[in-house]
Design a protein around this motif. Structure first.
Motif, mmCIF file in Angstrom:
data_model
loop_
_atom_site.group_PDB
_atom_site.id
_atom_site.type_symbol
_atom_site.label_atom_id
_atom_site.label_comp_id
_atom_site.label_asym_id
_atom_site.label_seq_id
_atom_site.Cartn_x
_atom_site.Cartn_y
_atom_site.Cartn_z
ATOM 1 N N LEU A 42 4.317 4.716 -0.368
ATOM 2 C CA LEU A 42 3.021 4.455 0.273
ATOM 3 C C LEU A 42 3.123 3.343 1.314
ATOM 4 N N GLY A 43 4.367 2.976 1.623
ATOM 5 C CA GLY A 43 4.554 1.995 2.698
ATOM 6 C C GLY A 43 4.595 0.555 2.243
ATOM 7 N N GLU A 44 4.450 0.320 0.943
ATOM 8 C CA GLU A 44 4.453 -1.072 0.482
ATOM 9 C C GLU A 44 5.851 -1.677 0.545
ATOM 10 N N LEU A 45 5.930 -2.947 0.866
ATOM 11 C CA LEU A 45 7.215 -3.644 0.847
ATOM 12 C C LEU A 45 7.412 -4.256 -0.536
ATOM 13 N N VAL A 46 8.657 -4.382 -0.948
ATOM 14 C CA VAL A 46 8.940 -4.974 -2.259
ATOM 15 C C VAL A 46 8.829 -6.500 -2.134
ATOM 16 N N VAL A 47 8.104 -7.092 -3.069
ATOM 17 C CA VAL A 47 7.949 -8.553 -3.064
ATOM 18 C C VAL A 47 9.178 -9.172 -3.723
ATOM 19 N N ILE A 48 9.823 -10.083 -3.038
ATOM 20 C CA ILE A 48 10.978 -10.762 -3.628
ATOM 21 C C ILE A 48 10.485 -12.036 -4.320
ATOM 22 N N GLU A 49 10.711 -12.078 -5.614
ATOM 23 C CA GLU A 49 10.266 -13.230 -6.397
ATOM 24 C C GLU A 49 11.014 -14.497 -5.980
#
Ligand code: RUB
Length: 313
Positions: free
Chosen positions: A232-239
């Protein structure tokens, strides 16, 4: 909610860690809480799932686990409870069986006499290495310590206790040792729709070094590590974790020094030879197909995605 709060703290403090373990633990916690709830089932479970979801942002396994368990159905509260408990049990079964299958499929790619490099502590990657060893192959492992939390120590102990010979190295010695390595095997926190891997910080450096040395780079990832959200186009959040994990003392408070502690990094698909999943060994370019067909996500409204994997039987 105490049981949920305690579980959430365990994930945040990394007492329970690793993408597969946190997913399974979240499913177990939702099941345990559902058994205790005696009114306002939907509301209570929604609050519990939100609390668990907000513990660690990077591993999509947590999101997929919670979504799977929370897609319960039923008319009465009792029916809903039974449905949630059944879904939690299905997910837990999925985690266990997928790891085993990955071990069996991936071990075939490990040649007798191999030196394998691994990073951090991945139950899926170790399942492959242990299976190769159990198949009678003479394997030796080079394990990075994986600063700052030293998950490499867990790997070294786990493999050594299994009988595998392990050499523990500092993360910065990866290129020095790469000439001795026949194959790199790592786990995954998330695989994106374009086949990129998100895994423990330092993974991408190992992948680049492996490519330079023409050493195959293999990823062990259950299908629930693939991210429908990226479709859905979301970017992965890097903790980014507390700098105190990296350094303590005066330097930390020096006005001119900033300490940063990202827990994960991104390895583009060009550096990945193969992803071993429980449904087979696939090239990273197949990530879209896994998300579309094998995670079997159904129509979603707004931000909601419902997973209905059909391969746990
Ligand atoms: C753990 C990590 C592991 C993956 C895969 O990071 O990066 O490689 O989670 O593990 P952390 P598994 O220690 O910060 O949770 O194969 O067990 O799911």
């Amino acid at each position: 909610m105490e049981v949920v709060e305690n579980a959430a703290k365990k994930i945040e403090d990394m007492e329970v860690r690793g993408a597969a373990r946190i997913a399974m633990f979240a499913a177990e916690t939702l099941k345990k809480y559902a058994e205790m709830v005696d009114r306002n089932f939907d509301d209570e479970m929604r609050k519990a799932s939100e609390r668990l979801m907000n513990t660690r942002p990077t591993a999509v396994s947590l999101f997929n686990a919670i979504n799977y368990v929370m897609s319960y159905s039923g008319d009465s509260e009792e029916e809903k409870k039974m449905s949630l408990i059944r879904r939690a049990e299905e997910f837990i079964f999925w985690v266990d069986t997928a790891r085993e299958k990955i071990g069996r499929i991936g071990a075939k790619r490990i040649m007798d006499g191999s030196t394998i490099m691994t990073h951090c502590n991945s139950s899926a990657a170790l399942s492959i290495i242990k299976q190769a060893f159990d198949d009678g192959k003479d394997v030796r492992v080079i394990a990075t310590e994986s600063r700052p939390r030293h998950q490499g120590h867990l790997t070294a102990r786990e493999l050594a206790d299994h009988g595998v010979e392990v050499t523990l190295i500092v993360d910065s010695a990866v290129r020095y040792f790469m000439k001795e390595v026949d194959i790199v095997v790592v786990g995954a926190d998330t695989i994106t729709v374009n086949g990129a891997l998100i895994n423990k910080i330092g993974t991408s450096q190992i992948a680049i070094t492996a490519k330079e040395a023409r050493v195959p780079f293999m990823v062990a990832a259950e299908t629930y590590k693939f991210s429908p959200k990226t479709l859905l186009g979301e970017l992965v959040v890097i903790e980014e974790r507390d700098p105190e994990e990296v350094i303590r003392g005066e330097l930390l408070n020096h006005p001119k020094v900033k300490v940063r502690n990202p827990a994960f990094d991104v390895t583009p698909r060009d550096y990945i030879d193969l992803i071993i999943t429980e449904i087979g060994a696939i090239p990273p370019e197949m990530a879209y197909i896994v998300i579309r067909d094998h995670l079997g996500y159904r129509e979603f409204g707004g931000e909601e995605i419902t997973l209905s994997p059909d391969h746990y039987d």
